[in-house]
Design a protein around this motif. Structure first.
Motif, PDB file in Angstrom:
ATOM      1  N   LEU A  23       0.830  -1.203   0.000  1.00 18.03           N
ATOM      2  CA  LEU A  23       0.000   0.000   0.000  1.00 18.03           C
ATOM      3  C   LEU A  23       0.866   1.256   0.000  1.00 18.03           C
ATOM      4  CD1 LEU A  23      -2.772   1.338   0.183  1.00 18.03           C
ATOM      5  CD2 LEU A  23      -2.637   1.112   2.674  1.00 18.03           C
ATOM      6  N   LEU A  24       1.915   1.243   0.826  1.00 14.32           N
ATOM      7  CA  LEU A  24       2.820   2.392   0.851  1.00 14.32           C
ATOM      8  C   LEU A  24       3.469   2.615  -0.507  1.00 14.32           C
ATOM      9  CD1 LEU A  24       4.643   2.096   4.303  1.00 14.32           C
ATOM     10  CD2 LEU A  24       3.087   3.899   3.569  1.00 14.32           C
ATOM     11  N   LEU A  25       3.944   1.523  -1.114  1.00 15.62           N
ATOM     12  CA  LEU A  25       4.585   1.652  -2.422  1.00 15.62           C
ATOM     13  C   LEU A  25       3.594   2.174  -3.463  1.00 15.62           C
ATOM     14  CD1 LEU A  25       6.808  -1.559  -2.559  1.00 15.62           C
ATOM     15  CD2 LEU A  25       7.593   0.807  -2.501  1.00 15.62           C
ATOM     16  N   THR A  26       2.338   1.684  -3.381  1.00 19.90           N
ATOM     17  CA  THR A  26       1.332   2.143  -4.336  1.00 19.90           C
ATOM     18  C   THR A  26       1.047   3.621  -4.163  1.00 19.90           C
ATOM     19  OG1 THR A  26       0.322  -0.059  -4.368  1.00 19.90           O
ATOM     20  CG2 THR A  26      -1.008   1.782  -5.160  1.00 19.90           C
ATOM     21  N   GLU A  27       0.842   4.030  -2.911  1.00 17.90           N
ATOM     22  CA  GLU A  27       0.553   5.436  -2.645  1.00 17.90           C
ATOM     23  C   GLU A  27       1.735   6.332  -3.032  1.00 17.90           C
ATOM     24  OE1 GLU A  27      -2.059   6.975  -1.869  1.00 17.90           O
ATOM     25  OE2 GLU A  27      -3.434   5.386  -1.312  1.00 17.90           O
ATOM     26  N   GLY A 277      -1.042   9.888  -0.738  1.00 15.87           N
ATOM     27  CA  GLY A 277       0.330   9.647  -1.170  1.00 15.87           C
ATOM     28  C   GLY A 277       1.234  10.839  -0.911  1.00 15.87           C
ATOM     29  N   ARG A 278       0.705  12.050  -1.139  1.00 15.81           N
ATOM     30  CA  ARG A 278       1.509  13.242  -0.889  1.00 15.81           C
ATOM     31  C   ARG A 278       1.821  13.392   0.598  1.00 15.81           C
ATOM     32  NH1 ARG A 278      -1.706  16.418  -2.941  1.00 15.81           N
ATOM     33  NH2 ARG A 278      -2.618  17.504  -1.163  1.00 15.81           N
ATOM     34  N   LEU A 279       0.804  13.155   1.446  1.00 16.96           N
ATOM     35  CA  LEU A 279       1.022  13.251   2.887  1.00 16.96           C
ATOM     36  C   LEU A 279       1.966  12.163   3.376  1.00 16.96           C
ATOM     37  CD1 LEU A 279      -2.615  14.078   4.075  1.00 16.96           C
ATOM     38  CD2 LEU A 279      -0.690  15.652   3.812  1.00 16.96           C
ATOM     39  N   LEU A 280       1.796  10.950   2.838  1.00 15.08           N
ATOM     40  CA  LEU A 280       2.688   9.853   3.231  1.00 15.08           C
ATOM     41  C   LEU A 280       4.125  10.145   2.812  1.00 15.08           C
ATOM     42  CD1 LEU A 280       0.608   6.633   2.453  1.00 15.08           C
ATOM     43  CD2 LEU A 280       1.527   7.319   4.675  1.00 15.08           C
ATOM     44  N   ALA A 281       4.288  10.640   1.597  1.00 14.56           N
ATOM     45  CA  ALA A 281       5.642  10.950   1.132  1.00 14.56           C
ATOM     46  C   ALA A 281       6.291  11.996   2.021  1.00 14.56           C
ATOM     47  CB  ALA A 281       5.599  11.438  -0.324  1.00 14.56           C
ATOM     48  N   ALA A 282       5.506  13.010   2.404  1.00  9.72           N
ATOM     49  CA  ALA A 282       6.062  14.038   3.288  1.00  9.72           C
ATOM     50  C   ALA A 282       6.380  13.473   4.659  1.00  9.72           C
ATOM     51  CB  ALA A 282       5.075  15.199   3.410  1.00  9.72           C
ATOM     52  N   ALA A 283       5.444  12.660   5.206  1.00  7.50           N
ATOM     53  CA  ALA A 283       5.665  12.096   6.537  1.00  7.50           C
ATOM     54  C   ALA A 283       6.852  11.145   6.549  1.00  7.50           C
ATOM     55  CB  ALA A 283       4.399  11.374   7.009  1.00  7.50           C
ATOM     56  N   ILE A 284       6.900  10.254   5.558  1.00  8.16           N
ATOM     57  CA  ILE A 284       8.013   9.309   5.503  1.00  8.16           C
ATOM     58  C   ILE A 284       9.316  10.044   5.255  1.00  8.16           C
ATOM     59  CG2 ILE A 284       8.983   7.349   4.240  1.00  8.16           C
ATOM     60  CD1 ILE A 284       6.167   6.367   3.758  1.00  8.16           C
ATOM     61  N   GLY A 285       9.245  11.098   4.451  1.00 11.49           N
ATOM     62  CA  GLY A 285      10.452  11.893   4.225  1.00 11.49           C
ATOM     63  C   GLY A 285      10.999  12.463   5.518  1.00 11.49           C
ATOM     64  N   TRP A 286      10.098  12.992   6.367  1.00  8.36           N
ATOM     65  CA  TRP A 286      10.546  13.515   7.654  1.00  8.36           C
ATOM     66  C   TRP A 286      11.055  12.401   8.565  1.00  8.36           C
ATOM     67  CZ3 TRP A 286      11.930  18.188   8.573  1.00  8.36           C
ATOM     68  CH2 TRP A 286      11.354  19.253   7.893  1.00  8.36           C
ATOM     69  N   ILE A 287      10.392  11.246   8.526  1.00 11.50           N
ATOM     70  CA  ILE A 287      10.870  10.109   9.337  1.00 11.50           C
ATOM     71  C   ILE A 287      12.258   9.681   8.877  1.00 11.50           C
ATOM     72  CG2 ILE A 287      10.467   7.670   9.858  1.00 11.50           C
ATOM     73  CD1 ILE A 287       7.468   8.286   9.806  1.00 11.50           C
ATOM     74  N   VAL A 288      12.447   9.625   7.559  1.00 12.37           N
ATOM     75  CA  VAL A 288      13.760   9.247   7.028  1.00 12.37           C
ATOM     76  C   VAL A 288      14.816  10.263   7.447  1.00 12.37           C
ATOM     77  CG1 VAL A 288      15.092   8.981   4.910  1.00 12.37           C
ATOM     78  CG2 VAL A 288      12.844   7.914   5.106  1.00 12.37           C
ATOM     79  N   VAL A 289      14.461  11.544   7.368  1.00 16.21           N
ATOM     80  CA  VAL A 289      15.416  12.578   7.783  1.00 16.21           C
ATOM     81  C   VAL A 289      15.746  12.433   9.263  1.00 16.21           C
ATOM     82  CG1 VAL A 289      15.706  15.055   8.153  1.00 16.21           C
ATOM     83  CG2 VAL A 289      14.791  14.220   5.986  1.00 16.21           C
ATOM     84  N   ALA A 290      14.704  12.258  10.090  1.00 15.62           N
ATOM     85  CA  ALA A 290      14.935  12.110  11.528  1.00 15.62           C
ATOM     86  C   ALA A 290      15.762  10.863  11.826  1.00 15.62           C
ATOM     87  CB  ALA A 290      13.599  12.047  12.264  1.00 15.62           C
ATOM     88  N   GLY A 291      15.420   9.738  11.152  1.00 14.47           N
ATOM     89  CA  GLY A 291      16.182   8.514  11.364  1.00 14.47           C
ATOM     90  C   GLY A 291      17.627   8.655  10.926  1.00 14.47           C
ATOM     91  N   THR A 292      17.831   9.337   9.796  1.00 12.19           N
ATOM     92  CA  THR A 292      19.194   9.548   9.315  1.00 12.19           C
ATOM     93  C   THR A 292      19.989  10.413  10.278  1.00 12.19           C
ATOM     94  OG1 THR A 292      18.428   9.369   7.020  1.00 12.19           O
ATOM     95  CG2 THR A 292      20.574  10.391   7.394  1.00 12.19           C
ATOM     96  N   VAL A 293      19.354  11.466  10.773  1.00  9.54           N
ATOM     97  CA  VAL A 293      20.040  12.328  11.748  1.00  9.54           C
ATOM     98  C   VAL A 293      20.402  11.541  13.000  1.00  9.54           C
ATOM     99  CG1 VAL A 293      19.739  14.319  13.264  1.00  9.54           C
ATOM    100  CG2 VAL A 293      19.034  14.460  10.879  1.00  9.54           C
ATOM    101  N   LEU A 294      19.457  10.743  13.495  1.00 13.51           N
ATOM    102  CA  LEU A 294      19.732   9.923  14.686  1.00 13.51           C
ATOM    103  C   LEU A 294      20.860   8.932  14.416  1.00 13.51           C
ATOM    104  CD1 LEU A 294      16.166   9.168  16.079  1.00 13.51           C
ATOM    105  CD2 LEU A 294      17.960  10.523  17.169  1.00 13.51           C
TER     106      LEU A 294
END
Length: 688
Positions: A23-27, A277-294
């Protein structure tokens, strides 16, 4: 842990996990597709030539192409590439001010983002046509993709306005094959306002032509900076003679009909999906950024702590000395492959007077016979036998039978270097130290799986132990090589048996009892790591689940003071953040990586991946150097991101689900091959 009732491991969550990933990949795929909107560019010469013939409005029929031209005095302003939240409202305001109507050829993905603007167009008497969903060059697409682009846009317009569009203008004026059901609207006059030649030039070209002649004028209200277009529109409306009409009004065609319920439903579902999909991309993008920073912060802290620990460790405990009798406890369950090598390495210790107590925990192989035979040759070796009761019970039985005040707890597949015991017990010169962790190394390093585990031990476990030592919050003394003061074990009631990670549980209890736990990186032991992915999965699942159990059991340390408080607010927080939460977010990173590879600029994706991999390589190289290991396994580091990392985060997912559902697992022995004894160096000189 045989008293625990075994439960069937949950399976349904894997189906839910796979469905969630799909579902994530589709969105994200829809968002990536919708976000790939192009910009206006040079027009096709062949189509422009056709537009100068019989007329700019074309209908394709079985008998050929029918062309039409607006009547004299009718001007049709058309705007492409919208709706745009900045420029479209300004254009609409001007049209309303001059009581003029226009035709807007909209991009479907933009319609889904700004449906209110499209509704305003229709409500104010304007016409809406199709300009594809993502603004591709239709002539360069296969027929199925052409139909897909047009259908998505038509559904989006239907959901926003309730009407079915009848007009279509292809981007770049490149004629597609799939134009059935639409009137194709080209242009008589193209001021090329997308080139931003200046408002004067746009007006001059838009009004250029025979006086009083009807014309379709092409402008743009989206796709870039349209300030010149807005100003030019104001001047055109103010200066031009004639009436401004929609294309359909100019040709005397009926307005767009009402859309079918199916089109509206499909368009609404498409809009919701695109928004999600736009909201998920933004949310996952922030999670990825936060995870990368951590992750980067963790690497930086690990390396900084390792440097400081390495400097502090030199001569930290003074010259080696005899600190009293040492008893070595070896719990063994079906360890026939390795037990002889383990006993030989322990009996060869250069620390004098070591007692070796092997507790056979109901083995069904030749473990007991091998130990009994060796005990006849080695007086320091003692064999205890008991019915299978689990590793904690075996350790407690050995502790009760041992005579020494310093107790070394050793797994039955571990091979010690000759000076390991002596180096391991040196920190006990400090009376505040109740537990000491040694340095565990992987003996069977052949193949990718062995190399990956070797690097994980060196980079993950040992760097973390250096950090924990400095922070005085060591959560785990490993079962492969760890030492405890008998008094500390007495204070906590022996080895606990109510979690799967008895070594972690025991260490946390010792810290909460007021003792210190430290790391002796020069006390080296070699262990046999799992040789298959299945064995690795079972081992790491037990570790992960057991660590969660122990952390939950000792969660009260967060509110305590002293060593217990340091464990709770440093050690437990670190474990939960980097061994549970961050791995649980890792699937999102991989999903976003696939999304990035498909839809983001390759240079950007490659730069991020190469930068992170280079940092991992540098950290790994430094950790190997600290542990006096060769750098040859470094080439496997990039490959870890393909298989090994995914397996570890799936283990954490499985462990988390099991913990939430309250599942249990028995103490399971790994199938041994004897590789630890065969592969371990004979002495310390070979490990350096």
């Amino acid at each position: 842990m045989s008293r625990h009732k075994a439960r069937r491991e949950p399976r349904a969550h894997w189906l839910l996990f796979l469905l969630g990933v799909l579902l994530l990949l589709t969105e994200l795929g829809l968002q990536g597709y919708a976000g790939g909107v192009g910009a206006e560019g040079p027009h096709g010469e062949a189509v422009r030539a056709a537009a100068t013939g019989d007329g700019p409005v074309l209908r394709y029929t079985a008998g050929g192409v029918e062309a039409a031209r607006l009547p004299a005095g009718a001007l049709a302003l058309t705007f492409d590439d919208g709706p745009d939240p900045r420029w479209t409202p300004q254009v609409l305001d001007l049209l309303r001010q001059y009581h003029a109507h226009a035709t807007f050829f909209v991009i479907g993905s933009q319609v889904n983002r700004y449906p209110d603007l499209v509704r305003r167009m229709v409500d104010e008497g304007h016409e809406v046509g199709v300009h594809t969903f993502t603004h591709p060059d239709l002539a360069a697409l296969p027929p199925w993709r052409q139909r897909f682009e047009l259908a998505l846009t038509a559904n989006a317009i239907a959901a926003a306005t309730g009407r079915r569009p009848l007009l279509m203008r292809p981007p770049y004026l490149s004629m597609p094959d799939a134009v059935d059901g639409y009137l194709t609207v080209l242009a008589d006059r193209d001021p090329r306002d997308w080139e931003r030649p200046g408002a004067d030039a746009i007006v001059r070209e838009a009004l250029h032509g025979p006086a009083g002649a009807g014309a379709v004028i092409m402008l743009h209200d989206g796709g870039g900076d349209r300030s010149q277009t807005v100003e030019a529109t104001r001047r055109i409306l103010a200066q031009a003679g004639g009436r401004f009409v929609t294309v359909s009004e100019g040709l005397g065609l009926p307005p767009a009909p009402a859309a079918s319920t199916g089109m509206v439903v499909r368009g609404t579902a498409l809009r919701w999906s695109q928004t999600a999909g736009r909201l998920l991309a933004a949310a996952i993008g922030w999670i990825v950024v936060a995870g990368t920073v951590l992750a980067l912060m963790r690497l930086a802290v690990q390396v900084g702590a390792a440097r400081r620990h390495a400097r502090r460790s030199r001569g930290r405990w003074g010259p080696r000395r005899y600190l009293g009798g040492v008893s070595i406890i070896v719990p063994a369950y079906n360890e026939a492959a390795n037990i002889a090598g383990t006993i030989r390495s322990l009996s060869g210790s250069d620390y004098p007077g070591c007692e070796i107590v092997v507790v056979d925990d109901g083995s069904t192989d030749a473990t007991a016979a091998i130990v009994r035979r060796m005990a006849r040759e080695l007086p320091a070796v003692h064999l205890l036998r008991q019915a299978n009761a689990g590793k904690p019970a075996a350790l407690n039985a050995g502790i009760a039978a041992a005579r020494g005040d310093l107790l070394v707890l050793v797994d039955g597949d571990t091979v010690f270097e000759p000076d390991a015991v002596g180096r391991l017990v040196q920190p006990f010169a400090d009376p505040a130290v109740g537990a000491v962790s040694g340095n565990t190394k992987v003996a069977n390093r052949g193949g990718l799986l062995g190399r990956w585990q070797h690097l994980e031990y060196v980079v993950g476990f040992n760097l973390d132990r250096r950090l924990f030592d400095l922070g005085e919050c060591m959560p785990t003394i490993p079962g492969a090589i760890g030492a405890f003061r008998r008094e500390a074990l007495r204070d906590v009631g022996g080895v606990p048996g109510d979690t799967l990670a008895e070594d972690t549980d025991l260490t946390m209890a010792v810290l909460r009892a007021g003792w210190r736990a430290v790391y002796a990186d020069d006390a080296v032991a070699w262990t046999e790591a799992p040789g298959t992915l299945r064995q690795l999965w079972r081992q790491r699942y037990r570790w992960c689940y057991g660590t969660m159990q122990a952390a939950w059991k000792h969660r009260g340390a967060v509110r305590e003071r002293g060593g217990a408080g340091r464990l709770g607010r440093r050690g437990l927080l670190y474990l939960m953040l980097f061994q549970v939460l961050l791995p649980l977010a890792a699937p999102l990173v991989d999903v976003y990586a696939i999304y990035g590879a498909l839809f983001l600029p390759w240079a950007q994706v490659a730069a991020v991946w190469c930068g992170f991999t280079a940092l991992q390589l540098a950290t790994t190289a430094y950790a190997l150097r600290l542990d006096r290991e060769p750098l040859t396994p470094l080439w496997t580091v990039p490959l870890q991101h393909v298989v090994y990392r995914q397996l570890l985060y799936l283990v954490v997912l499985q462990g988390t689900v099991a913990a939430l559902l309250g599942g249990r697992q028995r103490w399971q022995a790994m199938a041994r091959t004897g590789l630890a004894a065969a592969a371990a160096p004979a002495g310390r000189g070979r490990s350096e």
